[in-house]
Every structure is written in structure tokens, then in C-alpha cells.
Design a protein around this motif. Structure first.
Motif, PDB file in Angstrom:
ATOM      1  N   VAL A 299      21.952   3.264 -36.716  1.00 15.39           N
ATOM      2  CA  VAL A 299      22.982   3.583 -35.723  1.00 15.39           C
ATOM      3  C   VAL A 299      23.071   2.420 -34.751  1.00 15.39           C
ATOM      4  O   VAL A 299      22.052   1.946 -34.229  1.00 15.39           O
ATOM      5  CB  VAL A 299      22.656   4.882 -34.959  1.00 15.39           C
ATOM      6  CG1 VAL A 299      23.708   5.141 -33.891  1.00 15.39           C
ATOM      7  CG2 VAL A 299      22.556   6.056 -35.920  1.00 15.39           C
TER       8      VAL A 299
ATOM      9  N   SER B 220      24.704   1.678 -31.189  1.00 17.25           N
ATOM     10  CA  SER B 220      25.318   2.347 -30.038  1.00 17.25           C
ATOM     11  C   SER B 220      25.637   1.308 -28.971  1.00 17.25           C
ATOM     12  O   SER B 220      24.726   0.727 -28.363  1.00 17.25           O
ATOM     13  CB  SER B 220      24.375   3.419 -29.467  1.00 17.25           C
ATOM     14  OG  SER B 220      24.029   4.368 -30.458  1.00 17.25           O
TER      15      SER B 220
ATOM     16  N   THR C 265      29.441   1.513 -37.594  1.00 16.70           N
ATOM     17  CA  THR C 265      28.309   1.533 -36.669  1.00 16.70           C
ATOM     18  C   THR C 265      27.239   2.531 -37.090  1.00 16.70           C
ATOM     19  O   THR C 265      26.220   2.642 -36.412  1.00 16.70           O
ATOM     20  CB  THR C 265      28.797   1.899 -35.254  1.00 16.70           C
ATOM     21  OG1 THR C 265      29.413   3.194 -35.279  1.00 16.70           O
ATOM     22  CG2 THR C 265      29.794   0.864 -34.757  1.00 16.70           C
ATOM     23  N   MET C 266      27.444   3.241 -38.184  1.00 12.72           N
ATOM     24  CA  MET C 266      26.451   4.173 -38.701  1.00 12.72           C
ATOM     25  C   MET C 266      26.398   4.056 -40.213  1.00 12.72           C
ATOM     26  O   MET C 266      27.426   3.833 -40.860  1.00 12.72           O
ATOM     27  CB  MET C 266      26.789   5.619 -38.316  1.00 12.72           C
ATOM     28  CG  MET C 266      26.853   5.892 -36.831  1.00 12.72           C
ATOM     29  SD  MET C 266      27.223   7.634 -36.496  1.00 12.72           S
ATOM     30  CE  MET C 266      27.276   7.631 -34.698  1.00 12.72           C
TER      31      MET C 266
END
Length: 774
Positions: A637, A639, A682-683
């Protein structure tokens, strides 16, 4: 070399001839001296030495041992002859009585002018010169020449050339000199055509052959040297078999015999191991006892990492003893020894282990002596010891230190022994090592699924300046990219069990992503790594880098925005926790690996984010270790913080993480562009499953098969625009693999088929990679 008449100097034949001449001379003298009462007894008033050039007459007389006026028998004359001949200084010796004078006539061995090797191609002249004892400008000795020939034959036997023969010849030169030539017939390599086993029930011949250092001759026999028959390697293989079986609970295993048999054409060996496996034992009851008041047996019992029902392994017992003795050290209990007491239960095939905590003899380490380390500094070797001068002497710790020294890879030989010092309670530890090369310079070709073919040059030194440090520099160039990387590592930072590592990276790509733009990346990263337990490690790091996208020629607004931001600096700190159950050696067939990483960007620089990735993998061998099963789960992940948007360079693309798809072939895309340009996510989450198994081909080919199934996805964008699909959607692929162990490395050929995909995904049915093992 000019050709003259060559001949072998047969010393044994000359001895018989010259001995006969002594007795004939003695008999002739007896007929000329009728006044001698006893024909076999002589008295010489003078001894004359002739023919000597380099050796003094007095030296020859000392060998003869005959004094003037002494009564000498024919047997004594023969003894004098034998003594002079045995000196090895003379090619010919004669003892002739002439009246009252004994004439000793000698012909000295010639001096070696030069030494030549003829017929050799597998071993160079310089290497052969280090094997022999004969040297130029020294006296020639037939016995030494024969010994040199035998030494050369032994060197060829180490290469598996058992038919090699060496004949020493001499060429006469002026001034009593000779050229010594060794005529070599190297012969063919005698290979091991077949390795078979008698008495194996639990494991197949193929599994046992994979454990041995000796291999059967295969299709790459001209490159792989382990298929040649070397007698010394057989003893090593016997020990390997013992370790293989005992680590799997077969405590009664024996190698009854090893029978090498030449084939009919005498060009290969059939090697047969006759073994007795016995029964497999498991751990029964595990207890700890002690008669020492200061020892809490229950506390030491909790340090045991063995559980009843596990397959018996000597390594597991050794690890438990080491854990208990380290516990005693932490508690300030010196001279504590842990003795395993084994009770065998044949009825249920278990071994009860009772760990007896006792007090050993009060002995101290007086000093540690290190010899043979011409390059490596003493402190590098001393760091492998957990004890220093003045500490209590622990034999187990010394053995473990010896293993750590050998594991460095700096020495071809490392012997660690202990002896009594200046007093009975003082021990001196001797470390005798032999250095070996630790640097390498390599050139080669490479292939990457993402970057295509390329070339590489690399320099690596694992013992930099003898300090035990790693220095590595590598340049990789591909079709559209180039990468330069420098790595320096100090394994004992500040003299402690802490590894310091510094890396620097410079990379440029030309059209790396869909050939629409170029990238440039500069990065440096120092880190510290230290152990938390026997199986876990923690790494702390800092990374400073700069990267940018240049010359974008596509139509995706998101990528254009990233390019317009120019070069951005990233300053981040992070940590990694790793756990590997294979380090404790409890189960040789199974293992679990865990990695957890986090990086925090925002200590300066232009970007602020938290990146978290994790991986867990497991492996086990089933069906008598013929089939290997693996499973890996990985996810990550990214963030972003402070209302920032992620960049394409920082997002995930799953390249190399899921098979059956091209590089940048899955994940969020800008569907409004003509080429549906990849944007990354992003994941991500991926699960990989595979099985590796034999194909029934001869093991010497090094070819095995496999099946795999991958499932996963990459998704989510924080700067989503219209026309972009960044939804979560699983992709999956199945396929077959061909594993091939080659001298250039383990290759893996994957033939895959995408089962679940998006319409815009880009699939790939074949790829070739360098195989990695769990």
C-alpha cells in the motif's frame, strides 16, 4: 627442444651391475695377491677417489666408512658401495681394490639445465612446475624424477583422468648437464556413467543422487566437473549421505560399502552405494534436569525449541543446547554445560531427550592465536568468536566459531583447535587458516522480462583490503535502460554483530513505460541490520533520492502532470523485519519466510508518503521429497500524505510478480488514450502457488517440471480522472514451467495462459527468467 638420444635412468638395473663389478674386482685382486691368507679380507693403506667434480673426496669417504689399515671383508665393501649409492649423488659407483689401495670411482649425477613438459593441455606448465620437486640448476635424481611423475599423475587423477601417464626423460647436454622432460599422456576423463543405491527404501535413487556432490555424466559433461570419478570425493559423499539421513531421523543409517566398477571400455565408472537406512525416529519426551541450586530447570526447559512428535534431528538438539548455554551466560552462570541424554524407545520409534544442566570444569581462554591469514586482518577472524581472552572456555562455542570462520568464504581451509596453555585451567585456541581468492570480475549477458536482453559487467570483492568488507560495483545495460550500482557493506560495524550497508544507484531508461517517456533516478541509502533472534532480523535505513520523467510523448493527462512536476527529491526512513525458519534448521524439508517493510517519506524532500509492503512464503517437500510445493502471498500500500498525489514512478505495476502478463500489462489504465496507457496503482495483492517435480529424465540433465497458478491485482489511483479504470479486478494465470540447472545459472521457462483478465490487459504466453528458489 632439440632431439637427442633419450633414455630412462634405471637405477635398480645399475645397482645390480655395479654390485657385480665390485665382487668381480675383489676376486681379481685376490688372484693378484697370493700372500693374502684369507681371500675375502683386505687391508688398504690408501683410499683413492676419482671422478668426483662437485662432491668432496672427504664426503665420499665418510659415506664409505672405511679407515686406513682396517680389516675389510667383501661384505664390508658391498656395504660401502650401498652407502655411497644411497646418497643419491652419483649415477655410477665402483669400488676396486688395487693392491693396498682402494679406488672409489664415481660418476656424479648431472645438473638439470631446464625442465620441460610435453603433451599437456589440461594443466598448464606453471601449475605443473609447482607440483614437482625437481628444479633447474639442481642435481638430477632419477628417484625424484619418478616421484615427480607420480605427483603429476595424481594431479590428473584429481581431474578424473585416471588413464594419464607420465614418463620422465633426459637429454644429455655438455658439461655434465641434462634437460629433464616429462612426457605426458593426459588420457580421457573417466566419468561416472551411473550412480545407484542398494538398500534404499524411504528415498528414491534420484533424491539421493541430488544430495551427493558427485554427479552422473550428463549432456554438459565437458563443463560440469562433478561427473568425473575422484576417489577423495567418495568419502565426502558418504558423509553427505549420513548427514542427509540422520537429519531426517534415521539414526541407525550406515553406508555399508561403495563399489566403483570400471565399464567394459574402461572409459567410465559405475558407482554403487550399499546402504542400510534403519527406522525413522521422532522426538519423544523432552525434559530438563539439574542438580545445581542456582539453575531453574523449568526456565531452561522453556528455552528448548523441540516439540514431541517432530522428526529427530541432531541439529535441533545442538541448537537447543546452544540456546540453554546462552541463557546460562545471560544469567551470569559460568562453566555451565548442557549434556543431552538420549533414551531410545524401539517400540514406538521415539527418542526421549533429557537435557542435564551441569557444571563443567573451570577452564578459561588464555589466548587466541591466528596463523596463515596473510591478507585477512586478525580482527575479522576474532569477530567470529563469542568469547575473548579471559572468558570461560566452552568447547561448543569454539566449534560454532570454527563453523562461522569457514562460512566467511575467505579461506580454503580453516582449522580451529584447543590445547592446554600455561596452566591446566588455561586453554589456548589455535586458528590455522589458508587464504583463497575472494574477488571476481565478470562479464555476461542478461535477460529481463521487462527490459529485454542486455549486457553486464560486475566487480565484487567480499574481503575488501582484508577487512571482511563487501565492495561491489555493477553496470547493466539493456535495450532501453542502463543501471549502475555501488554497494559497500561492513558485517561487524563498530565491532558488534551489526551489518552496515551503503548503496548508491544511478539509472536511466529510454521508453521504459510503453516507449512514451524517459526516466532518470539517483539514490543513496545507508542501512544497519542486526539480529533479533535466531530466525529474525531487523534493518533500519535511510534513503535519499531524486527521480523525474522526461520527454513524455503520450496523451495521458496523469502522466503529463507527473512530467510537468520535474525532478522531485525523496527523503525517507524505513525499516524491514524478516523471519526465516530455515535458519534454525529444525525441519530440512519445510520453511517459512516473512518480510515486512515500511518507509516514511517527508524528512525533507518534495514527497510525503507511507509505503508498506509484506510478503509471507512457505515451502514444503512431499512424497519422499520428490515434489516441492511453494506458496507466496505479497501485498503493498502506498499512502500519500499532505494532499499530494502519487507519481507513476512510485506506484506498483506487478512486473515479475504475476506470470502470464507483459510488463505493465495489468492494472489501472487511461482508457481515453489511443494505447490505453498503463498508470500503475497504489495498492496490490498477489498470491502465487507452484509445484516442482521430476519429469522422469536422467537427473544429470538437471531438468525438472513444474505447475503454477498466480492470482492478484493492482488498483487504486489517488489522482483519478475521467476515462481511467483503477477498480479492483482479479487477474489470474496458470501454466507449466521447465527448470533447467545450467552452469550459467538455474533457468526457468514459463508457458502460461491468462485465465481471468480485462479486455485491455496485455498477456504473455512465454517468458524466460533466472530461476529463484524459496
Amino acid at each position: 627442444m632439440s632431439r637427442f638420444a633419450r633414455g630412462n635412468l634405471g637405477r635398480r638395473g645399475r645397482a645390480k651391475l655395479l654390485a657385480a663389478s665390485v665382487f668381480l674386482g675383489a676376486a681379481g685382486s685376490a688372484t693378484l695377491m697370493p700372500h693374502v691368507v684369507q681371500a675375502q679380507t683386505y687391508r688398504f693403506s690408501a683410499v683413492e677417489v676419482t671422478g668426483n667434480q662437485r662432491v668432496d673426496a672427504s664426503t665420499i669417504l665418510s659415506y664409505a666408512g672405511i679407515a686406513r689399515g682396517e680389516a675389510v671383508s667383501a661384505a664390508r665393501l658391498n656395504d660401502a658401495y650401498q652407502a655411497i649409492a644411497a646418497s643419491g649423488l652419483f649415477e655410477r659407483v665402483e669400488l676396486v681394490p688395487r693392491g693396498n689401495t682402494l679406488v672409489i670411482s664415481v660418476t656424479e649425477y648431472p645438473t638439470i639445465n631446464r625442465i620441460a613438459f610435453e603433451g599437456n593441455s589440461r594443466i598448464k606448465d606453471d601449475d605443473l612446475a609447482t607440483i614437482i620437486q625437481s628444479k633447474s640448476r639442481r642435481v638430477y635424481s632419477p628417484s625424484m624424477a619418478e616421484a615427480d611423475a607420480a605427483a603429476i599423475v595424481a594431479a590428473y587423477e584429481q581431474q578424473g583422468r585416471l588413464a594419464a601417464s607420465v614418463t620422465p626423460k633426459i637429454i644429455r647436454r655438455s658439461e655434465n648437464r641434462v634437460d629433464l622432460a616429462f612426457e605426458i599422456v593426459e588420457g580421457a576423463v573417466v566419468e561416472i556413467e551411473r550412480i545407484s543405491f542398494v538398500g534404499n527404501r524411504a528415498y528414491s535413487e534420484g533424491r539421493l543422487r541430488r544430495a551427493l556432490g558427485t554427479k552422473q555424466a550428463g549432456i554438459l559433461r565437458r563443463i560440469i566437473r562433478s561427473d568425473t570419478f575422484i576417489a577423495d570425493r567418495i568419502e565426502f559423499d558418504k558423509q553427505v549421505l549420513r548427514d542427509f539421513y540422520t537429519s531426517r531421523g534415521f539414526v541407525d543409517f550406515q553406508v555399508l560399502s561403495v563399489a566403483p566398477e570400471l565399464t567394459r571400455n574402461r572409459d567410465g565408472y559405475l558407482l554403487t552405494f550399499t546402504i542400510r537406512e534403519g527406522q525413522q525416529f521422532r522426538f519423544g519426551q523432552i525434559t530438563t534436569v539439574s542438580d545445581l541450586a542456582e539453575v531453574d530447570a523449568d526456565e531452561f526447559q522453556r528455552a528448548a525449541n523441540i516439540r514431541p512428535g517432530q522428526v529427530y534431528s541432531p541439529l535441533a538438539v545442538e541448537n537447543t543446547i546452544a540456546r540453554m548455554e546462552r541463557l546460562a551466560t545471560r544469567k551470569g552462570l559460568n562453566f555451565i554445560r548442557v549434556e543431552p541424554r538420549v533414551v531410545r524407545n524401539d517400540r514406538d520409534l521415539t527418542l526421549d531427550i533429557e537435557f542435564a544442566v551441569t557444571r563443567g570444569p573451570r577452564m578459561f581462554v588464555e589466548r587466541i592465536d591466528i596463523e596463515g591469514n596473510a591478507t585477512t586482518l586478525d580482527r575479522v577472524v576474532r569477530h567470529q568468536f563469542r568469547t575473548v581472552e579471559g572468558d570461560p572456555f566452552n568447547p561448543r562455542e569454539i566449534r560454532e566459531s570454527a563453523d562461522r570462520i569457514r562460512a566467511l568464504g575467505f579461506f580454503s581451509r580453516a582449522d580451529v583447535t584447543a590445547r592446554e596453555g600455561s596452566a591446566p585451567d588455561q586453554m589456548v585456541v589455535n586458528v590455522d587458516v589458508e587464504e583463497q581468492p575472494t574477488g571476481s570480475l565478470s562479464f555476461g549477458l542478461s535477460y529481463s522480462e521487462v527490459d529485454g536482453p542486455g549486457a553486464a559487467i560486475a566487480f565484487t570483492e567480499t574481503n575488501f583490503l582484508g577487512r571482511g568488507q563487501l565492495l561491489s560495483f555493477r553496470i547493466d545495460t539493456g535495450t532501453d535502460n542502463s543501471t549502475s550500482r555501488l554497494v559497500f557493506a561492513e558485517p561487524a560495524f563498530l565491532g558488534r554483530d551489526v551489518r552496515f550497508r551503503f548503496s548508491a544507484l544511478y539509472a536511466e531508461t529510454d521508453g521504459r513505460f510503453n516507449s512514451r517517456f524517459d526516466t532518470r533516478q539517483i539514490e543513496i541509502s545507508p542501512s544497519l541490520q542486526f539480529p533479533l533472534s535466531e530466525s529474525s532480523r531487523l534493518e533500519l535505513r535511510y534513503t535519499l533520492g531524486e527521480s523525474n520523467i522526461r520527454r513524455y510523448e503520450g496523451n495521458a493527462q496523469i502522466i503529463q502532470d507527473d512530467a510537468d512536476r520535474g525532478a522531485l527529491t525523496t527523503s525517507k526512513i524505513g525499516y524491514s523485519y524478516s523471519y526465516d525458519s530455515r535458519r534454525n534448521g529444525l525441519d530440512p524439508n519445510s520453511g517459512i519466510r516473512l518480510e515486512f517493510n515500511q518507509d516514511f517519506a517527508g524528512l525533507g524532500g518534495d514527497l510525503e508518503f507511507i509505503e508498506t509492503t509484506a510478503l509471507i512464503g512457505a515451502q514444503t517437500m512431499v512424497w519422499n521429497e520428490e515434489i516441492t510445493l511453494r506458496a507466496e502471498f505479497e501485498g503493498g500500500v502506498l499512502s500519500m500524505l499532505g494532499n499530494q498525489d502519487s507519481r507513476l514512478l512510485d506506484r506498483y505495476f506487478l512486473n515479475g510478480k504475476i506470470r502470464g502478463f507483459e510488463g505493465n500489462g495489468i492494472g489501472p489504465r487511461d482508457l481515453s488514450t489511443p494505447d490505453n496507457e498503463a498508470l500503475g496503482g497504489t495498492m496490490f495483492a498477489v498470491a502465487r502457488f507452484e509445484a516442482e517435480f521430476p519429469l522422469g529424465l536422467p537427473e544429470e540433465y538437471g531438468i525438472k517440471g513444474g505447475l503454477f497458478a498466480d492470482v492478484g491485482s493492482v488498483w487504486n489511483l489517488d489522482n483519478n480522472l475521467s476515462g481511467v479504470d483503477d477498480s479492483f479486478s482479479l487477474r489470474s494465470a496458470v501454466g507449466v514451467s521447465i527448470y533447467w540447472n545450467t552452469p550459467i545459472g538455474p533457468l526457468r521457462f514459463n508457458f502460461s495462459e491468462a485465465v481471468k483478465k480485462k479486455d485491455y490487459d496485455r498477456t504473455q504466453n512465454f517468458d524466460l527468467t533466472i530461476s529463484t528458489r524459496f
